[in-house]
Write a protein that holds these residues in place. Sequence first.
Motif, PDB file in Angstrom:
ATOM      1  N   PRO A 160       0.768  -1.229   0.142  1.00 33.09           N
ATOM      2  CA  PRO A 160       0.022   0.000  -0.057  1.00 33.09           C
ATOM      3  C   PRO A 160       1.020   1.153   0.149  1.00 33.09           C
ATOM      4  O   PRO A 160       1.854   1.189   0.429  1.00 33.09           O
ATOM      5  CB  PRO A 160      -0.896  -0.263   1.366  1.00 33.09           C
ATOM      6  CG  PRO A 160      -0.008  -1.038   2.094  1.00 33.09           C
ATOM      7  CD  PRO A 160       0.783  -1.933   1.161  1.00 33.09           C
ATOM      8  N   ASN A 161       0.231   2.326  -0.613  1.00 34.39           N
ATOM      9  CA  ASN A 161       1.005   3.566  -0.762  1.00 34.39           C
ATOM     10  C   ASN A 161       2.260   3.545  -1.624  1.00 34.39           C
ATOM     11  O   ASN A 161       3.045   4.574  -1.629  1.00 34.39           O
ATOM     12  CB  ASN A 161       1.372   4.317   0.836  1.00 34.39           C
ATOM     13  CG  ASN A 161      -0.034   4.252   1.450  1.00 34.39           C
ATOM     14  OD1 ASN A 161      -0.835   4.960   0.998  1.00 34.39           O
ATOM     15  ND2 ASN A 161       0.133   3.777   2.750  1.00 34.39           N
ATOM     16  N   LEU A 162       2.281   2.591  -2.464  1.00 33.51           N
ATOM     17  CA  LEU A 162       3.525   2.878  -3.325  1.00 33.51           C
ATOM     18  C   LEU A 162       2.808   2.788  -4.943  1.00 33.51           C
ATOM     19  O   LEU A 162       2.862   1.909  -5.718  1.00 33.51           O
ATOM     20  CB  LEU A 162       4.192   1.708  -3.415  1.00 33.51           C
ATOM     21  CG  LEU A 162       5.136   1.479  -2.088  1.00 33.51           C
ATOM     22  CD1 LEU A 162       5.848   0.107  -2.142  1.00 33.51           C
ATOM     23  CD2 LEU A 162       6.049   2.716  -1.896  1.00 33.51           C
ATOM     24  N   ASN A 216       6.902   8.120   0.029  1.00 36.86           N
ATOM     25  CA  ASN A 216       6.379   6.981   0.901  1.00 36.86           C
ATOM     26  C   ASN A 216       7.449   6.140   1.389  1.00 36.86           C
ATOM     27  O   ASN A 216       7.344   4.908   1.010  1.00 36.86           O
ATOM     28  CB  ASN A 216       5.209   6.319   0.220  1.00 36.86           C
ATOM     29  CG  ASN A 216       4.014   7.326  -0.080  1.00 36.86           C
ATOM     30  OD1 ASN A 216       3.214   7.607   0.885  1.00 36.86           O
ATOM     31  ND2 ASN A 216       4.020   7.576  -1.308  1.00 36.86           N
ATOM     32  N   SER A 217       8.697   6.743   1.698  1.00 34.60           N
ATOM     33  CA  SER A 217       9.822   5.854   2.100  1.00 34.60           C
ATOM     34  C   SER A 217       9.459   4.691   2.994  1.00 34.60           C
ATOM     35  O   SER A 217      10.300   3.412   2.640  1.00 34.60           O
ATOM     36  CB  SER A 217      10.928   6.800   2.502  1.00 34.60           C
ATOM     37  OG  SER A 217      10.661   7.315   3.660  1.00 34.60           O
ATOM     38  N   ARG A 218       8.877   5.019   4.110  1.00 33.57           N
ATOM     39  CA  ARG A 218       8.635   3.783   5.179  1.00 33.57           C
ATOM     40  C   ARG A 218       7.918   2.700   4.181  1.00 33.57           C
ATOM     41  O   ARG A 218       8.043   1.561   4.720  1.00 33.57           O
ATOM     42  CB  ARG A 218       7.908   4.176   6.165  1.00 33.57           C
ATOM     43  CG  ARG A 218       8.753   5.189   6.831  1.00 33.57           C
ATOM     44  CD  ARG A 218       8.047   5.742   8.223  1.00 33.57           C
ATOM     45  NE  ARG A 218       9.009   6.702   8.875  1.00 33.57           N
ATOM     46  CZ  ARG A 218       9.817   6.361   9.892  1.00 33.57           C
ATOM     47  NH1 ARG A 218       9.770   5.140  10.130  1.00 33.57           N
ATOM     48  NH2 ARG A 218      10.332   7.237  10.497  1.00 33.57           N
ATOM     49  N   SER A 219       6.912   2.700   3.413  1.00 29.36           N
ATOM     50  CA  SER A 219       6.158   2.130   2.870  1.00 29.36           C
ATOM     51  C   SER A 219       7.246   1.254   1.621  1.00 29.36           C
ATOM     52  O   SER A 219       6.813  -0.019   1.523  1.00 29.36           O
ATOM     53  CB  SER A 219       4.992   2.497   1.883  1.00 29.36           C
ATOM     54  OG  SER A 219       4.075   3.014   2.945  1.00 29.36           O
ATOM     55  N   VAL A 220       8.099   1.671   1.122  1.00 30.77           N
ATOM     56  CA  VAL A 220       9.246   1.404   0.174  1.00 30.77           C
ATOM     57  C   VAL A 220       9.688   0.205   1.037  1.00 30.77           C
ATOM     58  O   VAL A 220      10.353  -0.876   0.738  1.00 30.77           O
ATOM     59  CB  VAL A 220      10.045   2.403  -0.364  1.00 30.77           C
ATOM     60  CG1 VAL A 220      11.092   1.729  -0.939  1.00 30.77           C
ATOM     61  CG2 VAL A 220       9.450   3.432  -1.310  1.00 30.77           C
ATOM     62  N   LEU A 221      10.309   0.641   2.237  1.00 34.52           N
ATOM     63  CA  LEU A 221      11.123  -0.320   2.889  1.00 34.52           C
ATOM     64  C   LEU A 221      10.202  -1.449   3.405  1.00 34.52           C
ATOM     65  O   LEU A 221      10.785  -2.655   3.486  1.00 34.52           O
ATOM     66  CB  LEU A 221      11.735   0.426   4.202  1.00 34.52           C
ATOM     67  CG  LEU A 221      12.492   1.572   3.971  1.00 34.52           C
ATOM     68  CD1 LEU A 221      12.888   2.345   5.374  1.00 34.52           C
ATOM     69  CD2 LEU A 221      13.885   1.010   3.617  1.00 34.52           C
ATOM     70  N   ALA A 222       8.920  -1.281   3.872  1.00 34.44           N
ATOM     71  CA  ALA A 222       8.115  -2.303   4.043  1.00 34.44           C
ATOM     72  C   ALA A 222       8.149  -3.190   2.731  1.00 34.44           C
ATOM     73  O   ALA A 222       7.985  -4.506   2.946  1.00 34.44           O
ATOM     74  CB  ALA A 222       6.697  -1.923   4.658  1.00 34.44           C
ATOM     75  N   ALA A 223       8.054  -2.665   1.657  1.00 37.39           N
ATOM     76  CA  ALA A 223       7.691  -3.687   0.290  1.00 37.39           C
ATOM     77  C   ALA A 223       8.845  -4.473   0.245  1.00 37.39           C
ATOM     78  O   ALA A 223       8.930  -5.605  -0.081  1.00 37.39           O
ATOM     79  CB  ALA A 223       7.399  -2.781  -0.693  1.00 37.39           C
ATOM     80  N   GLY A 287      -4.980   8.804   5.289  1.00 42.88           N
ATOM     81  CA  GLY A 287      -3.402   8.908   5.008  1.00 42.88           C
ATOM     82  C   GLY A 287      -3.148   9.689   3.569  1.00 42.88           C
ATOM     83  O   GLY A 287      -2.078  10.461   3.849  1.00 42.88           O
ATOM     84  N   HIS A 288      -4.115   9.672   2.815  1.00 40.18           N
ATOM     85  CA  HIS A 288      -3.892  10.702   1.592  1.00 40.18           C
ATOM     86  C   HIS A 288      -3.627  11.975   2.056  1.00 40.18           C
ATOM     87  O   HIS A 288      -3.163  12.894   1.414  1.00 40.18           O
ATOM     88  CB  HIS A 288      -4.818  10.347   0.518  1.00 40.18           C
ATOM     89  CG  HIS A 288      -4.973  11.090  -0.699  1.00 40.18           C
ATOM     90  ND1 HIS A 288      -3.760  10.947  -1.550  1.00 40.18           N
ATOM     91  CD2 HIS A 288      -5.502  12.114  -1.135  1.00 40.18           C
ATOM     92  CE1 HIS A 288      -3.962  11.926  -2.358  1.00 40.18           C
ATOM     93  NE2 HIS A 288      -5.151  12.567  -2.336  1.00 40.18           N
ATOM     94  N   GLY A 289      -4.660  12.366   2.913  1.00 40.67           N
ATOM     95  CA  GLY A 289      -4.809  13.847   3.184  1.00 40.67           C
ATOM     96  C   GLY A 289      -3.473  14.173   4.002  1.00 40.67           C
ATOM     97  O   GLY A 289      -2.844  15.385   3.780  1.00 40.67           O
ATOM     98  N   CYS A 290      -2.835  13.460   4.830  1.00 37.69           N
ATOM     99  CA  CYS A 290      -1.881  13.369   5.628  1.00 37.69           C
ATOM    100  C   CYS A 290      -0.610  13.791   4.512  1.00 37.69           C
ATOM    101  O   CYS A 290       0.254  14.691   4.794  1.00 37.69           O
ATOM    102  CB  CYS A 290      -1.410  12.349   6.446  1.00 37.69           C
ATOM    103  SG  CYS A 290      -2.531  11.928   7.705  1.00 37.69           S
ATOM    104  N   THR A 291      -0.409  12.750   3.456  1.00 36.94           N
ATOM    105  CA  THR A 291       0.600  12.875   2.664  1.00 36.94           C
ATOM    106  C   THR A 291       0.536  14.050   1.752  1.00 36.94           C
ATOM    107  O   THR A 291       1.778  14.636   1.375  1.00 36.94           O
ATOM    108  CB  THR A 291       0.664  11.630   1.633  1.00 36.94           C
ATOM    109  OG1 THR A 291      -0.389  11.855   0.791  1.00 36.94           O
ATOM    110  CG2 THR A 291       0.852  10.402   2.390  1.00 36.94           C
ATOM    111  N   LYS A 292      -0.525  14.829   1.594  1.00 38.71           N
ATOM    112  CA  LYS A 292      -0.550  16.076   1.317  1.00 38.71           C
ATOM    113  C   LYS A 292       0.300  17.220   1.715  1.00 38.71           C
ATOM    114  O   LYS A 292       0.791  18.189   1.306  1.00 38.71           O
ATOM    115  CB  LYS A 292      -1.958  16.615   0.920  1.00 38.71           C
ATOM    116  CG  LYS A 292      -2.837  16.049  -0.139  1.00 38.71           C
ATOM    117  CD  LYS A 292      -4.199  16.281   0.027  1.00 38.71           C
ATOM    118  CE  LYS A 292      -4.612  17.748  -0.239  1.00 38.71           C
ATOM    119  NZ  LYS A 292      -5.941  17.985  -0.259  1.00 38.71           N
ATOM    120  N   THR A 293       0.439  17.116   3.001  1.00 33.55           N
ATOM    121  CA  THR A 293       1.425  18.023   3.945  1.00 33.55           C
ATOM    122  C   THR A 293       2.838  17.490   3.716  1.00 33.55           C
ATOM    123  O   THR A 293       3.613  18.211   4.676  1.00 33.55           O
ATOM    124  CB  THR A 293       0.745  17.909   5.144  1.00 33.55           C
ATOM    125  OG1 THR A 293       0.740  16.878   5.940  1.00 33.55           O
ATOM    126  CG2 THR A 293      -0.732  18.534   5.263  1.00 33.55           C
TER     127      THR A 293
END
Length: 582
Positions: A160-162, A216-223, A287-293
């Motif tokens: 998710p988020n990638l 989304n670097s943390r999601s990259v690491l999780a993937a 979460g999408h709203g969060c990433t806008k910031t």
Amino acid sequence: MVILTEDTQAINVGRLTVQTVEIASKTTAIRCLDWDRERFDVEFGLRNGTTYNSFLIQGEKIALVDTSHRKFEQLYLEIVAGLIDLNKIDYLVINHTEPDHSGLVKDLLQLAPEITVVGSKVAIQFLENMVHQPFKSLLVKSGQRLDLGNGYQLEFISAPNLHWPDTILTYEHKTGILYTCDVFGMHYCDDHTYDEYFSTIAGDFKYYYDCLMGPNSRSVLAALKRIENLEINTVATGHGPLLRHHISDWFENYKTWSLAKAKTEILVALLYAEDYGYGEHLVHTLGHGCTKTGVAVELIDINTAELQEVRELVSQAAGIVIAMPSQYSVTAQSALNTILAAVHQKQAIGLLESGGGEDEPVYPLRNKFQDLGLVEAFPPILIKEIPGQKTEKLCEEAGTDMGQWLTRDRQSRASDRSSKKIQSINSNLEQALGRISSGLYIVTTQKGEVQSAMLASWVTQASLTPLGVAIAVSKERAIASLMELGDRFVLNVLGEDNYQGLIKHFLKRFAPGANRFEGVKTYPASNGSPILADALAYMECEITSRMDCGDHWVIYSTVKTGRVANVNALTAVHHRKIGNHY
């Protein structure tokens, strides 16, 4: 013109090319090459065009992985039909539903309605809103497998988020091919199927990472962790060349860049219970709203995650969002107790119901977090009906509020440092920039059930033929998600003799989901957006282009119609003294 070689076929129409290549036994890449594309949607400019890659796997059952961009409709469908009878395709795997990969799903289903669409729960929900027709579907979770026969077996890996919440990766065990859609891709167009020339494409690979994956670097690491034990022979990307010759180098780059970025990121942890209510979908939206910031988000299913994993994530996060699990789930209750033990003062907290019918009560849990010293980023979101556009917009705005609260202090410190640095270099720079005067406007829009508005001053006429205007919109604005390509809005011009009341109203800080037009006289434009009755003039506009300009989008729109209420009145003018804020 048709070009044939021993193992590839390419069909050219102008500067659009469809190329087929056998990349493994019974496995064909269908590469749609767009040689001249200069901009990819609204995200970034392109230097070397792009490709849209799709794949056909022929076991006892037939699977097509992703489709292509709509501009390739005729070419793509003709060449797939030349490879296989469309009605013999059993599965269509959708790794990610962004239109450049799923743009032909509806066309394919109209030609072959018995195809079963395979994707994550979020992906299938997105497709239902895109396709607008019934279709067979198979929802898959991370670790689930789909047997195609003859040794071909697909395993699905949640990612998710990638860079969208619906993303999955698909690994085929017989051939060792990992189908990744956007992940590990690049916008690069040439005739080479694979990554033979590392140095030639390395810059485009990094540019693509920075634009799409870096946020989304943390999601990259999780993937990366989820795929580390797979024997991967080929990475079948959705854009650019397939990766075969330098896979370990590409992976190591993703890891190095993401580790460096994760150390400096503000993190929001989004916790939910999968398959309970609407919690998963709503935290994705939030979460999408969060990433806008500019903050990072990480999602975790509290029903399946190890308690140690929950503890580590919560202790590292600056913000925590919880979609209420069932109050009767023993596993979820253990996770909630773990969260309460791991939080610390000054973290931001946000709670929402999942709408599952047996939700853990929000307010007792809210009181516990407040007693522990956490700050509430937004009021609890209570789900009383099936979530629609308004609820989704409410969640997105709540996420943006949380992100803004978390980044406020950091931005203030950075602004102070930046101001001192600029002053030491050129004390007149900001004062000079501030002397660019502008009018005062209210942008109003309606998209489906959702209305929004914002005060705007960075507005200019941008063209004569066609008549067009350009508006700068901060990426953090709630209205930004309603001002994308094809969206429509009204540009209301404020008059110098009566703008104060409207300015005061629209400068208020609205709660997430609040009605921005309460107490304001409006009437509907022909495009459905509200027109302010007290505006000096208005124009109905349609967005045709959107350019990324750092912390703002510059939105270009054609003007369809408009009128002036008082031809003798003047536009209100905004004069600034310095150029580092509005």
